[in-house]
Design an enzyme around this catalytic site. Structure first.
Site, PDB file in Angstrom:
ATOM      1  N   HIS A 136       0.941  -1.360   0.035  1.00  0.00           N
ATOM      2  CA  HIS A 136       0.174   0.021  -0.081  1.00  0.00           C
ATOM      3  C   HIS A 136       0.860   1.185  -0.072  1.00  0.00           C
ATOM      4  CE1 HIS A 136      -3.616   2.548   1.485  1.00  0.00           C
ATOM      5  NE2 HIS A 136      -2.513   3.242   2.088  1.00  0.00           N
ATOM      6  N   GLU A 137       1.909   1.387   1.063  1.00  0.00           N
ATOM      7  CA  GLU A 137       2.697   2.466   0.825  1.00  0.00           C
ATOM      8  C   GLU A 137       3.476   2.553  -0.323  1.00  0.00           C
ATOM      9  OE1 GLU A 137       2.481   4.584   3.429  1.00  0.00           O
ATOM     10  OE2 GLU A 137       1.035   3.347   4.355  1.00  0.00           O
ATOM     11  N   HIS A 140       1.716   4.294  -2.844  1.00  0.00           N
ATOM     12  CA  HIS A 140       1.520   5.793  -2.710  1.00  0.00           C
ATOM     13  C   HIS A 140       2.775   6.458  -3.330  1.00  0.00           C
ATOM     14  CE1 HIS A 140      -1.913   6.439   0.021  1.00  0.00           C
ATOM     15  NE2 HIS A 140      -1.339   5.753   0.851  1.00  0.00           N
ATOM     16  N   GLU A 201      -6.437   6.805  -1.040  1.00  0.00           N
ATOM     17  CA  GLU A 201      -6.456   5.242  -0.028  1.00  0.00           C
ATOM     18  C   GLU A 201      -6.823   4.215  -1.003  1.00  0.00           C
ATOM     19  OE1 GLU A 201      -4.569   4.915   2.806  1.00  0.00           O
ATOM     20  OE2 GLU A 201      -4.427   6.644   1.844  1.00  0.00           O
ATOM     21  N   ASP A 205      -4.744   0.969  -2.191  1.00  0.00           N
ATOM     22  CA  ASP A 205      -5.105  -0.175  -2.022  1.00  0.00           C
ATOM     23  C   ASP A 205      -5.331  -1.126  -3.161  1.00  0.00           C
ATOM     24  OD1 ASP A 205      -5.619   0.284   0.560  1.00  0.00           O
ATOM     25  OD2 ASP A 205      -7.823   0.477   0.469  1.00  0.00           O
TER      26      ASP A 205
HETATM   27 ZN   LIG Z   1      -2.528   5.048   2.536  1.00  0.00          ZN
END
Ligand SMILES: [Zn+2]
Length: 487
Positions: A136-137, A140, A201, A205
């Protein structure tokens, strides 16, 4: 182990930044509006992102209790790299850092730098769950969420870069304190941060799930970890920190569930290194030591063969930390006999040997292991420390000069070199090595002052003096280039 660029990162940054100007405002046209993940209208260059990332990590080193444990650093970077290898749009190298903290949190700053809190190990019941947070990071970063946020702000209300980086970092590292501290021009963007992160987000995901699955982990682990977080916030008055920067509305969880169901179900055998890393964090680091450690050791000792091995390792660590070295040795010896090349065991036995002042045996074991695993950073740092404890300072110094040359961003090497030079009565080398520990924490003024003192101590025109003076010039340049971000 981190991949190191051939030239030192600092030298590269210094040369690149000479060309970098502050970002220029340019109004987006209908056509140039960024697609998700594209850099069509980016005002921040990759080089600027790398510079801000480098500066961020220096701030984080200075402010957060980073865990400088060579085994754990190597483990999270290997795991992270495995995920990064399956990501698209990777523009910078990635580095993963571990902070000793009981709060569940993870965040990505500029330039591929990802910070994980140690509590993630406590709340991840499988390696796939931990990997889901990391994926997930990573997403980003590859989707440039933070960079695009800065760019959007710049378009709406152009602000000076100065101060912005520090505030945003504070907000990520400690969301509650950070939100309260946002001030001046940045106060107005608080709401934007909240809504902007919410809109990102689901993308993180979605992309993260793809990375997770491609890398061979269980996609179901992502909704499972989220469920775990949701439960945490339901049964506790304190919201897990990660939820401030990564909000979790109901639809996010159900979306992740639906998406994970579209991937083939996968049973992933547990990794031995994940079990060792979890046990090591839970037994050795202050933020994580509690009754839960004992529960987990008990559970593991009745579990699979891999879990039993991890439990025995954990028992040896606990005994060693209690200075019960003889007992620790009894527990660990059979493991090391069976797995003589295992670095987790070699590292633990080194600490026991040093505790018992049996330096010769520690040194011999590490030298042997290094013949098979050349340049292994865990073994090198252990050997340097064993030489230091055995008062074999010239061997320690020789090894550390090579190590810091190859690993200039590892604080461990410079810290040990500072100590060794002090013991050797070489104040100039002690000051110069200490200066590097300061520079790594963004304290350039202090670093330059110490290097100047080192330079004044040595013979005029000597090689050492040239070396110190050249380094002062480099650091001045770096400080000058970074001023726009943090003054
Ligand atoms: Zn996040």
């Amino acid at each position: 182990m981190r991949k190191m660029p051939k030239k030192s990162l600092i030298a590269i940054l210094a040369s690149l930044l000479l060309l970098g100007n502050p970002p220029v405002y340019s109004a987006p046209t209908e056509d140039s509006l960024p697609d998700i993940g594209t850099t069509a209208s980016s005002t921040l260059s990759v080089n600027q992102e790398m510079a801000m990332g480098d500066l961020s990590i220096r701030f984080i080193r200075a402010q957060s209790p980073l865990i400088y444990d060579p085994l754990l650093t190597e483990y999270i970077n290997k795991l992270g790299q495995r995920l990064v290898n399956h990501a698209d749009s990777v523009k910078t190298p990635f580095h993963f850092y571990l902070v000793d903290s009981p709060s569940i949190n993870a965040y990505a700053t500029f330039g591929g730098n990802v910070v994980l809190h140690s509590a993630l190990f406590r709340y991840s019941s499988t390696e796939s769950e931990l990997a889901s947070v990391m994926a997930h990071e990573i997403s980003h970063v590859t989707q440039r969420h933070l960079a695009r946020f800065f760019e959007d702000q710049q378009r709406k209300t152009p602000f000076a870069w100065a101060g912005a980086l520090g505030s945003v970092l504070l907000m990520m590292a400690s969301p509650q304190a950070g939100m309260a501290a946002l001030s001046g021009t940045l106060a107005g963007i608080k709401q934007n941060i909240i809504s902007f992160t919410q809109s990102n987000e689901q993308e993180a995901d979605r992309i993260g799930l793809r990375i997770l699955s491609r890398a061979g982990f269980d996609p179901q682990a992502m909704p499972m970890f989220m469920q775990n977080l949701a439960d945490q916030s339901r049964y506790s008055s304190k919201l897990p920190e990660i939820l401030y920067t990564h909000p979790l509305p109901d639809n996010r969880l159900s979306d992740a569930r639906n998406r994970a169901n579209q991937y083939p179900a996968k049973i992933v055998p547990e990794s031995q290194d994940f079990l060792f890393a979890s046990i090591r964090i839970l037994t050795m680091y202050s933020a994580e030591q509690n009754s839960y450690t004992e529960q987990l050791l008990k559970k593991y000792s009745q579990g699979t063969a891999k879990e039993q091995l991890a439990a025995t390792y954990g028992r040896a660590l606990l005994l060693s930390m209690d200075k019960k070295y003889a007992e620790a040795k009894t527990v660990l010896s059979p493991l090391l006999d069976k797995y003589p090349d295992n670095v987790w065991f070699i590292d633990a036995m080194t600490d026991i040997d040093i505790g018992q002042k049996q330096y010769t045996s520690a040194i011999a074991r590490l030298q042997n292991a290094l013949k098979k695993q050349k340049n292994n950073p865990v073994l090198q740092i252990n050997l340097a420390n064993a030489y230091l404890q055995a008062k074999q300072y010239s061997q320690a110094s020789q090894l550390l000069f090579r190590y810091t040359f190859n690993n200039p961003n590892d604080l461990n090497g410079w810290t040990l070199l500072t100590e060794v030079a002090g013991k050797q009565g070489k104040p100039n080398e002690e000051l110069a090595a200490y200066a590097e520990t300061m520079a790594l924490q963004g304290k350039f003024d202090i670093a330059i002052a110490y290097l100047s003192r080192a330079s004044a101590m040595v013979k005029l025109g000597s090689h050492d003096q040239e070396r110190y003076d050249a380094r002062i010039d480099q650091l001045r340049q770096l400080q000058h280039n970074y001023e726009q971000y943090y003054k």
